[in-house]
Design an enzyme around this catalytic site. Structure first.
Site, PDB file in Angstrom:
ATOM      1  CE  LYS A   1      -4.452   0.789   2.253  1.00 28.92           C
ATOM      2  NZ  LYS A   1      -5.347   0.649   3.462  1.00 28.92           N
TER       3      LYS A   1
HETATM    4  O1  G3P Z   1      -8.665   1.777   4.716  1.00 28.49           O
HETATM    5  C1  G3P Z   1      -9.014   3.138   5.051  1.00 28.49           C
HETATM    6  C2  G3P Z   1      -9.801   3.022   6.189  1.00 28.49           C
HETATM    7  O2  G3P Z   1      -9.006   2.628   7.272  1.00 28.49           O
HETATM    8  C3  G3P Z   1      -9.907   4.648   6.654  1.00 28.49           C
HETATM    9  O3  G3P Z   1     -10.946   4.672   7.214  1.00 28.49           O
HETATM   10  O4  G3P Z   1     -12.753   5.565   8.847  1.00 28.49           O
HETATM   11  O5  G3P Z   1     -10.447   6.041   9.166  1.00 28.49           O
HETATM   12  O6  G3P Z   1     -11.612   6.951   7.348  1.00 28.49           O
HETATM   13  P1  G3P Z   1     -11.448   5.898   8.289  1.00 28.49           P
END
Ligand code: G3P
Length: 217
Positions: free
Chosen positions: A83
């Protein structure tokens, strides 16, 4: 649509994997921090647990070090997807690692232009963040639809991996749009089963079973 689980929590992955709900896993530095574990150890354990792609994110921000880190991460297992962030350095690293035959997941995507660049750099997956756009009152699902349209216009093979998913509605909407993958926290995936009318209907069945003394065993 493939379901990836967005976590580094081994027990949560195992529970959903046993149900056949796990086509892959995504992690990121915040999820690794939350796990409290060494990135190499927990990533190896996840790769041993699931067959599908497991995204492990580099820590560097310069292309040269991202490439070195990506090569080391890719040595963990054959199902590693490296990633990298959607920066110019991340795109350079994506191109080099993809040309070496490694799976690359380009993350922190917030625009169709960024997704176009990632596809041209040979990304295996592009991770547009729905929830973080919604947080700004921008329609994150519209970005998924835009990328789907653009990729289909030109036959790009990069898979749309919808990320930053916060609700069960995000999952069904991504499926309607045609995202290749949606990665969500375990609670969101489990929450897809919930409906108040299901609970109400089951309660009524249980009451009738008891009232009528219905027995099978
Ligand atoms: O894979 C990306 C994810 O973990 C981000 O999620 O809720 O932190 O925007 P969030």
């Amino acid at each position: 649509m493939k379901f990836f689980v967005d976590t580094a929590d081994i027990d949560a992955i195992r529970e959903l994997n046993d149900l056949g709900m796990v086509d892959g896993v995504t992690t990121n530095p915040s999820l690794i921090k939350k796990s409290g574990r060494d990135i190499m150890e927990v990533t190896k354990e996840i790769c041993d647990l699931v067959d599908g792609p497991v995204s492990a994110e580099v820590t560097a921000t310069d292309a040269e070090t991202m490439i070195a880190e990506g090569r080391k991460l890719a040595e963990i297992a054959d199902n590693i997807a490296v990633k990298v962030p959607l920066t110019w350095d991340g795109l350079k690293a994506c191109k080099v690692l993809a040309d070496e035959g490694k799976m690359v997941n380009v993350t922190l995507c917030f625009s169709a232009n960024q997704a176009l660049l990632a596809a041209k750099a040979g990304a295996t997956f592009i991770s547009p963040f729905i929830g973080r756009l919604d947080d700004l009152n921008v329609d994150g699902l519209e970005l998924i639809a835009d990328i789907r349209e653009i990729y289909d216009n030109y036959g790009f093979e990069t898979q749309i991996l919808a990320a930053s998913i916060r609700t069960a509605n995000h999952m069904s909407e991504c499926a309607k749009i045609g995202a290749d993958v949606a990665t969500a926290p375990p609670a969101v995936i489990k929450g897809m089963a919930n409906h108040v009318l299901t609970d109400k209907g089951l309660a009524a069945f249980v009451a009738d079973i008891e009232a009528a003394g219905i027995k099978i065993l």
